[in-house]
Design an enzyme around this catalytic site. Structure first.
Site, PDB file in Angstrom:
ATOM      1  CG  ASP A 129      -0.333  -0.132   2.391  1.00 42.88           C
ATOM      2  OD1 ASP A 129       0.713  -0.773   2.490  1.00 42.88           O
ATOM      3  OD2 ASP A 129      -0.909   0.484   3.423  1.00 42.88           O
ATOM      4  CD  GLU A 178       2.828  -1.223   7.799  1.00 36.09           C
ATOM      5  OE1 GLU A 178       3.279  -1.310   9.098  1.00 36.09           O
ATOM      6  OE2 GLU A 178       3.020  -0.140   7.366  1.00 36.09           O
TER       7      GLU A 178
HETATM    8 ZN   LIG Z   1       5.215   3.706   6.369  1.00 37.78          ZN
HETATM    9 ZN   LIG Z   2       6.342   0.758   5.419  1.00 38.66          ZN
END
Ligand SMILES: [Zn+2]
Ligand SMILES: [Zn+2]
Length: 390
Positions: free
Chosen positions: A81, A139
Site C-alpha cells: 500500500d 500496512e
Molecule cells: Zn510507512
Molecule cells: Zn512501510
C-alpha cells in the site's frame, strides 16, 4: 551450493527497477490495492506459480513448492500500500494519482519479492522447503498483516518461519540492518475528552473548566514515563492534538486531546495504557469533570527471533559484506509485520536505501521520499538466500 545467485539477481536488476517504477506511478491506499494486486498476480502467473488473489480483500499469495520438502515452509512478505500524500513533483516515474504516493517504499518491497519469486523459481531444485510469497494489503494503519493471518496465510501452509524487509532511506544503501529482540515499537492511540460545565469566562466558579483540567492532565501525563516506567525501558507518551473552546471569554463544555503511546514490550505497553487512563481520570475528577476515553490499539512490538537474526546476518554478509551488516537501535515507528512474528519465529530486516551523495535523504512518509534503486537487488538477493538457506 554453487553460488550463481548474485548473477541471477543482477540479470533481473533492470526489471526490478521497471516494476518498482510501474508500481510507483500507480499508488493505491490500504485495502484498495486492486491494480497492484493484478500486477503482482500477473507476474506470479507468468512464473507458473500457484496464485491466490483476494486474500484479505486485496492480498495476493503465491506458493512455490519444493520438489522434496524436508522442512516447514518459509513465508516472505511484502506490503503493497501507498499513503495519502501528494508527491513532490519532478520525477519521471512520479505518482500519476493526485493525493497518493508510495512514500514508504512498499513499491520497492513488492518489486523485490517478485524478483525473489523469479529467481527462486529458476533454482527451485535447490529448495528444501516450500516458499509462501505473501503480498499484503494495508500496512499503513490498517493491520493488513492481521487480516492475512486471519485468512490462513500461515496456518493453511503450516509456515515455520517468517521474514519481511523494509527499505529504509535513513540507512545508507549497501547496508543491511537487523537487530535481535524488540526492534520496533508497539503503538496505541487514545482520544480523551474531559467534559466539564461551560460558562462565562468571568464567572469560573459557576462552571467546571475542562481547559484547566486538560492542561493539568497533559502536564501530569509527562510523569507517566518519568515515574511509572522502569528507566531502562524505552517508552513515549505524546499528546499530539488538543482542542477546546472558541472564544476568549467563554469556558467551553469540553476539551478533547488525542495522543500516542509507544513501547517495546507487552508489560510496558499494558502499564502505559493503565497509567495514562488513571492520570486522565484522576485529573478530570479533581477538576469536577468527567472523562470520556477511547483507546485505539495499534500494532504490537516487532520482536525478532535471535536464531533467525543470526541466520539473516550470515546471509546478509554474503550480499553486502560483513562490515555492512549493522545492528540498528530500536525504532519507535510501528510495523504490522509484528503480527507475523507473534505467530512464527523470523525477522524484520532493514535494507539501506538512502544515498546522501545523490540527495536521497528524505524520511519515510515525506513528499520527497525516494529510494536509491540499487537497494532493490540487495533486498532481492537477501530474500533468495533466506528462502534457500538453513
Ligand atoms: Zn510507512
Ligand atoms: Zn512501510
Amino acid at each position: 551450493m554453487a553460488d550463481d545467485l548474485r548473477g541471477r539477481v543482477e540479470e533481473l536488476s533492470g526489471l526490478l527497477v521497471a516494476w518498482r517504477r510501474a508500481l510507483h506511478k500507480r499508488p493505491e491506499l490500504g485495502f484498495e490495492e486492486v491494480e497492484t494486486a493484478a500486477f503482482v498476480a500477473a507476474r506470479l502467473g507468468e512464473l507458473g506459480m500457484e496464485v491466490r488473489t483476494g486474500v484479505a480483500k486485496t492480498g495476493v499469495v503465491g506458493v512455490l513448492r519444493a520438489a522434496k520438502p524436508s522442512r516447514r515452509p518459509v513465508l516472505l512478505r511484502a506490503d503493497m500500500d501507498a499513503l495519502p500524500i501528494d508527491e513532490a513533483p519532478g520525477r519521471p516515474y512520479g505518482s500519476e494519482i493526485a493525493g497518493k504516493m508510495h512514500a514508504c517504499g512498499h513499491d520497492g518491497h513488492t518489486a523485490m519479492l517478485l524478483g525473489a519469486a523469479s529467481v527462486l523459481k529458476a533454482v527451485r531444485g535447490r529448495l528444501e522447503r516450500d516458499v509462501v510469497f505473501c503480498f499484503q494489503p494495508g500496512e499503513e494503519g490498517f493491520g493488513g498483516a492481521e487480516a492475512m493471518i486471519g485468512e490462513g496465510v500461515l496456518s493453511e501452509h503450516g509456515v515455520g518461519e517468517v521474514y519481511g524487509l523494509h527499505l529504509w532511506s535513513l540507512f545508507p544503501v549497501g547496508t543491511i540492518q537487523v537487530r535481535s529482540g524488540p526492534a520496533m515499537a508497539a503503538n496505541d492511540e487514545f482520544v480523551a475528552s474531559i467534559v466539564g460545565k461551560g460558562g462565562h469566562g468571568a464567572m469560573p466558579h459557576e462552571a467546571r473548566d475542562p481547559i484547566v483540567a486538560a492542561a493539568n492532565a497533559i502536564v501530569a501525563l509527562q510523569s507517566v514515563v518519568a515515574r511509572s516506567i522502569d528507566p531502562m525501558q524505552p517508552a513515549v507518551v505524546t499528546v499530539g492534538s488538543l482542542q477546546a473552546g472558541s472564544a476568549p471569554n467563554v469556558i467551553p463544555e469540553a476539551a478533547t486531546m488525542r495522543g500516542t503511546m509507544r513501547s517495546f514490550n507487552d508489560d510496558v505497553r499494558e502499564l502505559l495504557r493503565r497509567r495514562v487512563r488513571e492520570v486522565l481520570e484522576g485529573t478530570s475528577a479533581a477538576a469536577g469533570c468527567r472523562l470520556d476515553y477511547a483507546l485505539h490499539p495499534g500494532y504490537p512490538t516487532v520482536v525478532n527471533d535471535a536464531d533467525a537474526v543470526a541466520r539473516v546476518r550470515r546471509h546478509a554478509a554474503l550480499v553486502v559484506g560483513e562490515a555492512n551488516v549493522v545492528e540498528p537501535a530500536p525504532m519507535a515507528a510501528a510495523e504490522d509485520f509484528a503480527y507475523f512474528l507473534r505467530q512464527a519465529p523470523g525477522a524484520f530486516v532493514f535494507i539501506g536505501a538512502g544515498n546522501a551523495a545523490r540527495g536521497i535523504t528524505a524520511p519515510h512518509h515525506a513528499p520527497r521520499f525516494d529510494i536509491d534503486e540499487s537497494a532493490l537487488p540487495i533486498g532481492t538477493e537477501l530474500l533468495v538466500r533466506i528462502a534457500l538457506g538453513d
